[in-house]
Structures are given as C-alpha cells and as structure tokens.
Design a protein around this motif. Structure first.
Motif, short mmCIF file in Angstrom:
data_model
loop_
_atom_site.label_atom_id
_atom_site.label_comp_id
_atom_site.label_asym_id
_atom_site.label_seq_id
_atom_site.Cartn_x
_atom_site.Cartn_y
_atom_site.Cartn_z
N LEU A 76 -36.40 -41.77 131.79
CA LEU A 76 -35.24 -41.77 130.89
C LEU A 76 -34.95 -43.18 130.40
N ALA A 77 -35.06 -44.15 131.28
CA ALA A 77 -34.83 -45.54 130.89
C ALA A 77 -35.81 -45.95 129.80
N GLN A 78 -37.05 -45.55 129.94
CA GLN A 78 -38.05 -45.87 128.92
C GLN A 78 -37.74 -45.13 127.62
N MET A 79 -37.31 -43.89 127.71
CA MET A 79 -37.01 -43.08 126.53
C MET A 79 -35.82 -43.65 125.75
N LEU A 80 -34.82 -44.17 126.47
CA LEU A 80 -33.61 -44.69 125.83
C LEU A 80 -33.66 -46.20 125.60
N SER A 81 -34.77 -46.83 125.98
CA SER A 81 -34.92 -48.29 125.86
C SER A 81 -33.82 -49.03 126.61
N ARG A 82 -33.57 -48.59 127.82
CA ARG A 82 -32.59 -49.23 128.70
C ARG A 82 -33.27 -49.54 130.02
N SER A 83 -32.59 -50.34 130.85
CA SER A 83 -33.15 -50.63 132.17
C SER A 83 -32.77 -49.50 133.14
N GLU A 84 -33.50 -49.41 134.22
CA GLU A 84 -33.20 -48.40 135.23
C GLU A 84 -31.82 -48.65 135.84
N SER A 85 -31.47 -49.90 136.05
CA SER A 85 -30.15 -50.20 136.62
C SER A 85 -29.03 -49.83 135.65
N ARG B 64 -33.38 -34.79 124.25
CA ARG B 64 -33.65 -34.83 122.80
C ARG B 64 -32.51 -34.20 122.01
N GLN B 65 -31.99 -33.07 122.50
CA GLN B 65 -30.87 -32.42 121.82
C GLN B 65 -29.64 -33.32 121.85
N PHE B 66 -29.37 -33.97 122.97
CA PHE B 66 -28.24 -34.88 123.10
C PHE B 66 -28.36 -36.03 122.11
N CYS C 28 -25.89 -37.03 119.06
CA CYS C 28 -25.32 -38.38 118.92
C CYS C 28 -25.55 -38.91 117.51
N GLU C 29 -26.72 -38.65 116.95
CA GLU C 29 -27.00 -39.09 115.59
C GLU C 29 -26.06 -38.45 114.58
N SER C 30 -25.69 -37.21 114.82
CA SER C 30 -24.80 -36.51 113.89
C SER C 30 -23.32 -36.79 114.18
#
Length: 79
Positions: free
Chosen positions: A11-20, A51-53, A57-59
C-alpha cells in the motif's frame, strides 16, 4: 498475476508514501487512507477497494470538511 489482498509495504508503494506514514495514519484514522481489515495480526487492504477509494478521492467524495462556521447570505435591501 496481481494479488487481491495487499499489506502495508504494498500500500505504501501504491500511494507513494512511507510504511511509517501508513502506520501512523491508520492509528490516527486519517481520511486519506482507504478502509482496512485485519487478517490474523496483519493489516490488509483489498486492491479493488483501494482503487475505488482513490477514484472517489479524485471525484471529491472524501474531501475533508472545511473548518469554521457556515456563511450566511447578506441581507437584501428592500426599498
């Protein structure tokens, strides 16, 4: 083949965030984090739900509420 269930590192990789950041956001119930579930001791997300979330968020469906009181319409002048 893509996995149906992902964990914090994916999920961190998918959202471009860190695990922490994901762990901290989950503890704080952040609005930008998709809903999760537990499978044993592990925190999980369904890829389709994430993906749905993100599409929602985009909309603008998950926009945070704006702070402050609501504006009132100015009084109209009657002559």
């Amino acid at each position: 083949m893509e996995p149906e269930i992902i964990h914090i590192p994916e999920l961190a990789q998918m959202l471009s965030r860190s695990e922490s950041a994901i762990r901290s956001a989950r503890q704080a119930s952040a609005a930008w984090l998709p809903p999760s579930f537990k499978q044993g001791n592990r925190i999980c997300w369904r890829v389709s739900t994430v993906r749905q979330f993100l599409q929602e968020c985009e909309s603008g469906l998950h926009a945070p509420a704006r702070p402050g009181r609501k504006r009132q319409a100015p009084p109209t002048l009657t002559l």
